[in-house]
Enzyme design. Structure first.
Site, mmCIF file in Angstrom:
data_model
loop_
_atom_site.group_PDB
_atom_site.id
_atom_site.type_symbol
_atom_site.label_atom_id
_atom_site.label_comp_id
_atom_site.label_asym_id
_atom_site.label_seq_id
_atom_site.Cartn_x
_atom_site.Cartn_y
_atom_site.Cartn_z
ATOM 1 N N SER A 108 0.839 -1.189 0.000
ATOM 2 C CA SER A 108 0.000 0.000 0.000
ATOM 3 C C SER A 108 0.873 1.238 0.000
ATOM 4 O O SER A 108 2.013 1.208 0.481
ATOM 5 C CB SER A 108 -0.907 -0.002 1.242
ATOM 6 O OG SER A 108 -1.795 1.090 1.206
ATOM 7 N N ASP A 109 0.330 2.311 -0.534
ATOM 8 C CA ASP A 109 1.019 3.588 -0.485
ATOM 9 C C ASP A 109 -0.010 4.696 -0.448
ATOM 10 O O ASP A 109 -1.102 4.563 -1.008
ATOM 11 C CB ASP A 109 1.949 3.784 -1.682
ATOM 12 C CG ASP A 109 2.876 4.967 -1.455
ATOM 13 O OD1 ASP A 109 3.768 4.844 -0.595
ATOM 14 O OD2 ASP A 109 2.696 6.011 -2.107
ATOM 15 N N THR A 110 0.331 5.792 0.216
ATOM 16 C CA THR A 110 -0.548 6.951 0.315
ATOM 17 C C THR A 110 0.238 8.192 -0.071
ATOM 18 O O THR A 110 1.370 8.377 0.369
ATOM 19 C CB THR A 110 -1.106 7.090 1.747
ATOM 20 O OG1 THR A 110 -1.818 5.888 2.066
ATOM 21 C CG2 THR A 110 -2.041 8.277 1.868
#
Length: 188
Positions: free
Chosen positions: A68-70
């Site tokens: 995941s990445d934000t």
């Protein structure tokens, strides 16, 4: 039982994934998070989620790996994690009084190498931030490991006038999109 690995050191992602009630282990990914020339915030965020999952999957054959990445994006520019207090202060002052995007991507690498991914985009409306608030927040140290130099789940949450989209996406793991990936893979 199918093995699930979370490719992240984030305690927030660990907590959000735990809501699904499935066992998983944590193995942080170590990748270059530089933005490529001409890369849009959406492309950047999706690429990093996939790269994190693939990096860990290479060391863990036979399991499912969730990356995941934000990213916080202002006027098409990615605002990553600040490198120091001065950069954190600058980012927060730039976000003051704005509507900006928070993009959060999840990618699931299957044991056979297949990759499935999703992207969540949330519009966050920040109130104007008095410099004293920004200084106190930066002095707390809270913004230093967060994209855009803030965490909605912490003290900066009081600055959010409105959001359109996924609260959990802004925190760091969009639960709706994550659930879609896990259900499609038969993990929950």
């Amino acid at each position: 039982m199918k093995n699930l690995i979370l490719a992240s050191a984030s305690p927030r992602r660990r907590e959000l994934l735990g809501v699904f009630g499935i066992d998983f282990e944590v193995r942080p990914a170590d990748i270059d998070e530089s933005v490529l020339d001409g890369e849009t915030p959406a492309d950047y965020t999706l690429r990093l989620a996939v790269e994190k999952a693939r990096a860990v999957a290479g060391d863990c054959p036979g399991g499912f790996v969730l990356g995941s990445d934000t990213t916080v994006a202002l006027d098409g520019e990615c605002l990553g994690k600040p490198v120091d207090a001065a950069q954190a202060r600058d980012m927060l002052l730039r976000l003051s009084g704005t509507r900006h995007d928070v993009l959060s991507a999840v990618a699931l690498v299957h044991p056979d190498g297949e990759v499935d991914s999703r992207l969540s985009t949330t519009i966050v409306d920040f109130a104007p931030l008095p410099a004293a608030w920004v200084d106190a927040y930066v002095d707390s140290g809270e913004p230093m490991d967060k994209a855009g130099a803030y965490g909605i789940q912490g003290a900066a949450g009081i600055w959010v006038r409105r959001l359109e989209g996924s609260y959990t996406g802004v925190v760091g793991l969009p639960q709706f999109e994550t659930g879609e990936l896990l259900r499609a893979a038969g993990l929950c």
